[in-house]
Design a protein around this motif. Structure first.
Motif, mmCIF file in Angstrom:
data_model
loop_
_atom_site.group_PDB
_atom_site.id
_atom_site.type_symbol
_atom_site.label_atom_id
_atom_site.label_comp_id
_atom_site.label_asym_id
_atom_site.label_seq_id
_atom_site.Cartn_x
_atom_site.Cartn_y
_atom_site.Cartn_z
ATOM 1 N N THR A 180 54.452 41.935 35.671
ATOM 2 C CA THR A 180 55.289 42.437 34.579
ATOM 3 C C THR A 180 54.681 42.090 33.231
ATOM 4 O O THR A 180 54.688 42.913 32.304
ATOM 5 N N ALA A 181 54.115 40.894 33.105
ATOM 6 C CA ALA A 181 53.481 40.501 31.842
ATOM 7 C C ALA A 181 52.334 41.443 31.495
ATOM 8 O O ALA A 181 52.165 41.850 30.334
ATOM 9 N N GLN A 182 51.555 41.819 32.488
ATOM 10 C CA GLN A 182 50.457 42.760 32.260
ATOM 11 C C GLN A 182 50.996 44.122 31.844
ATOM 12 O O GLN A 182 50.457 44.768 30.940
ATOM 13 N N GLN A 183 52.044 44.559 32.481
ATOM 14 C CA GLN A 183 52.657 45.838 32.120
ATOM 15 C C GLN A 183 53.160 45.806 30.675
ATOM 16 O O GLN A 183 53.001 46.788 29.936
ATOM 17 N N ILE A 184 53.747 44.699 30.287
ATOM 18 C CA ILE A 184 54.277 44.561 28.929
ATOM 19 C C ILE A 184 53.161 44.675 27.903
ATOM 20 O O ILE A 184 53.295 45.377 26.895
ATOM 21 N N VAL A 185 52.037 44.008 28.158
ATOM 22 C CA VAL A 185 50.904 44.096 27.227
ATOM 23 C C VAL A 185 50.456 45.546 27.077
ATOM 24 O O VAL A 185 50.298 46.052 25.970
#
Length: 143
Positions: free
Chosen positions: A12-17
């Motif tokens: 999810t953190a990667q998606q947010i970036v």
């Protein structure tokens, strides 16, 4: 018994970036807000369908190593896909709110109309945000 692949916080953190990276320029562009003023509900719904298609196609069509039936799901919908949709629309909404874009670009509208136009902007910006979210999720896979 088939093991379910979990969706990690790092995913999810990667998606947010990726989502924020590609949605930013569209939230701060006056032309997008002008387009949204002229859009209808049908235009917005069509764009939401485009975002869903890009998200699902990017996660499971373009990346053939992923199998949505093997991923953790909620009511049959993979959590990874839900996460991408939340990021795609959420990043645009968060940026619009954080920089007070509706107040800047729609000062002449009532609060309700401002909300309607802002939701249309979400559908426009999410088209680009979902591309960033899916791309980073696929490029930086956590196994």
């Amino acid at each position: 018994m088939q093991l379910r692949e979990s969706h990690k916080l790092a995913d999810t953190a990667q998606q947010i970036v990726g989502g924020f990276l590609l949605s930013g320029p569209f939230v701060v562009t006056q032309e997008v807000w002008a387009l949204a003023r002229n859009m209808t509900v049908y235009n917005s719904l069509f764009l939401v369908a485009v975002v869903i298609a890009i998200g699902y196609g990017g996660l499971y069509g373009a990346d053939t190593s992923r199998d949505p039936t093997r991923e953790a799901a909620v009511v049959g919908v993979p959590i990874r896909f839900i996460s991408v949709m939340v990021v795609a629309f959420g990043s645009v909404g968060t940026l619009a709110f954080a920089i007070t874009a509706p107040d800047l670009f729609l000062p002449d509208l009532s609060p309700i109309k401002r909300l309607v136009v802002t939701s249309r902007v979400l559908s426009v910006g999410a088209v680009f945000s979902v591309v960033g979210a899916v791309t980073t999720d696929s490029l930086f896979r956590t196994e």
